[in-house]
Scaffold this motif. Structure first.
Motif, PDB file in Angstrom:
ATOM      1  N   LEU A 125       1.006   9.829   9.050  1.00 32.09           N
ATOM      2  CA  LEU A 125       0.548  11.060   9.486  1.00 32.09           C
ATOM      3  C   LEU A 125       1.183  12.296   8.492  1.00 32.09           C
ATOM      4  N   SER A 126       2.222  12.009   7.947  1.00 34.36           N
ATOM      5  CA  SER A 126       2.924  12.929   7.321  1.00 34.36           C
ATOM      6  C   SER A 126       2.027  13.271   5.956  1.00 34.36           C
ATOM      7  N   HIS A 127       1.301  12.288   5.530  1.00 32.16           N
ATOM      8  CA  HIS A 127       0.702  12.220   4.100  1.00 32.16           C
ATOM      9  C   HIS A 127      -0.710  11.756   4.398  1.00 32.16           C
ATOM     10  N   PRO A 128      -1.382  11.984   5.380  1.00 31.03           N
ATOM     11  CA  PRO A 128      -2.707  11.651   5.771  1.00 31.03           C
ATOM     12  C   PRO A 128      -3.892  11.608   4.389  1.00 31.03           C
ATOM     13  N   PHE A 129      -3.950  12.548   3.442  1.00 33.21           N
ATOM     14  CA  PHE A 129      -4.746  12.656   2.708  1.00 33.21           C
ATOM     15  C   PHE A 129      -4.304  11.916   1.222  1.00 33.21           C
ATOM     16  N   GLN A 130      -2.958  11.621   1.269  1.00 35.50           N
ATOM     17  CA  GLN A 130      -2.400  10.718  -0.064  1.00 35.50           C
ATOM     18  C   GLN A 130      -3.376   9.699  -0.381  1.00 35.50           C
ATOM     19  N   ASN A 131      -3.690   8.796   0.588  1.00 36.36           N
ATOM     20  CA  ASN A 131      -4.537   7.659   0.333  1.00 36.36           C
ATOM     21  C   ASN A 131      -5.471   7.293   1.647  1.00 36.36           C
ATOM     22  N   LEU A 132      -6.628   7.835   1.632  1.00 34.49           N
ATOM     23  CA  LEU A 132      -7.610   7.965   2.409  1.00 34.49           C
ATOM     24  C   LEU A 132      -7.817   6.411   3.210  1.00 34.49           C
ATOM     25  N   GLN A 138       0.937  -1.160  -0.047  1.00 33.55           N
ATOM     26  CA  GLN A 138       0.054   0.058   0.056  1.00 33.55           C
ATOM     27  C   GLN A 138       0.797   1.247   0.142  1.00 33.55           C
ATOM     28  N   MET A 139       1.951   1.285   1.042  1.00 29.30           N
ATOM     29  CA  MET A 139       2.676   2.450   1.013  1.00 29.30           C
ATOM     30  C   MET A 139       3.456   2.644  -0.177  1.00 29.30           C
ATOM     31  N   ASN A 140       3.658   1.648  -1.164  1.00 28.04           N
ATOM     32  CA  ASN A 140       4.337   1.918  -2.410  1.00 28.04           C
ATOM     33  C   ASN A 140       3.515   2.043  -3.854  1.00 28.04           C
ATOM     34  N   GLY A 141       2.166   2.354  -3.419  1.00 23.78           N
ATOM     35  CA  GLY A 141       1.247   2.671  -4.400  1.00 23.78           C
ATOM     36  C   GLY A 141       0.349   1.501  -5.048  1.00 23.78           C
ATOM     37  N   TRP A 142       0.358   0.152  -4.432  1.00 26.05           N
ATOM     38  CA  TRP A 142      -0.256  -1.040  -4.980  1.00 26.05           C
ATOM     39  C   TRP A 142      -1.664  -0.802  -4.582  1.00 26.05           C
ATOM     40  N   LEU A 143      -2.792  -1.071  -5.070  1.00 27.94           N
ATOM     41  CA  LEU A 143      -4.230  -1.009  -4.725  1.00 27.94           C
ATOM     42  C   LEU A 143      -4.490  -2.273  -4.303  1.00 27.94           C
ATOM     43  N   SER A 144      -5.189  -2.260  -3.096  1.00 28.44           N
ATOM     44  CA  SER A 144      -5.736  -3.469  -2.703  1.00 28.44           C
ATOM     45  C   SER A 144      -7.369  -3.303  -2.841  1.00 28.44           C
ATOM     46  N   VAL A 145      -8.038  -4.321  -3.370  1.00 30.11           N
ATOM     47  CA  VAL A 145      -9.378  -4.298  -3.450  1.00 30.11           C
ATOM     48  C   VAL A 145      -9.993  -5.472  -2.882  1.00 30.11           C
ATOM     49  N   PHE A 146     -11.297  -5.490  -2.566  1.00 32.83           N
ATOM     50  CA  PHE A 146     -12.130  -6.412  -2.070  1.00 32.83           C
ATOM     51  C   PHE A 146     -12.525  -7.604  -2.955  1.00 32.83           C
ATOM     52  N   ALA A 147     -12.192  -8.734  -3.108  1.00 34.36           N
ATOM     53  CA  ALA A 147     -12.388  -9.645  -4.076  1.00 34.36           C
ATOM     54  C   ALA A 147     -13.512 -10.769  -3.456  1.00 34.36           C
TER      55      ALA A 147
END
Length: 198
Positions: A66-73, A18-27
């Motif tokens: 905390l340093s980027h709270p809105f980058q990925n809600l 997640q921190m590296n930009g991968w997207l996790s979705v519900f399957a």
């Protein structure tokens, strides 16, 4: 016997992705194999391992989130959920100790009206917790496998009570070891429990 050499387990890998930009979705249709603990002792050890891993991941990613709270809600909401879970655990134990100490004191001085008031207030709060938990479980069962597991909802109060207490015990028991691991004074290596042959 399988030995894992990572600091934590799947939760750490998921957070790294997640921190590296991968997207996790519900399957909804995914099927996987998971060995369920066969005894209460094995369940306790599993939950301790999960609680320690969750706290370690929480501490490791604290500054990043905390340093980027809105980058990925999504990550921020998971982080807030974990934070509230840990805070709730400490509130649960501190308030329980205060409650029982006061209850024993009131029994000692035999103040029956205050005892009844304490019990009534406690039951009201427990009812609100159970209603909130039942709604969460209802939503999860509705989503999971398109509602086919809704028959398990009748066990919701027992499940919630047992799960919450087990969760509160394991977070309390593993919080200090998790902090020590993050500070470099502990270990995150765990040994998988033995499984009985069928």
């Amino acid at each position: 016997m399988f030995r894992q050499d990572r600091a934590t387990e799947d939760i750490s890998i998921a957070w790294d992705h997640q921190m590296n930009g991968w997207l996790s979705v519900f399957a909804a249709d995914i099927i996987f194999f998971m060995e369920v603990p066969e005894t209460l002792n094995m369940l306790y050890k599993q939950r301790k391992r999960w609680a320690k891993g969750g706290t370690e991941v929480w501490l490791t990613n604290f500054k990043k989130v905390l340093s980027h709270p809105f980058q990925n809600l999504g990550r921020t909401s998971l982080f807030i959920d974990q934070t509230l879970s840990i805070l709730w655990t400490f509130f649960f134990w501190i308030s329980s100790i205060i409650f029982f100490a006061r209850f024993i004191y009131l029994l000692y001085i035999w103040d029956i009206p205050q005892i009844w008031l304490m019990l009534a207030v406690a039951f009201v709060f427990i009812c609100f917790e159970m209603i909130a938990g039942a709604l969460q479980l209802f939503a999860a069962l509705l989503i999971d496998d398109r509602g086919k597991k809704m028959k398990y909802f009748m066990f919701a109060p027992l499940y919630l009570l047992f799960y919450w207490i087990m969760n509160a015990v394991t977070i309390l028991m593993t919080f200090i070891p998790a902090v020590k691991t993050i500070l470099g004074f502990g270990t995150g290596v765990w040994v998988s429990p033995e499984r009985r042959q069928k």
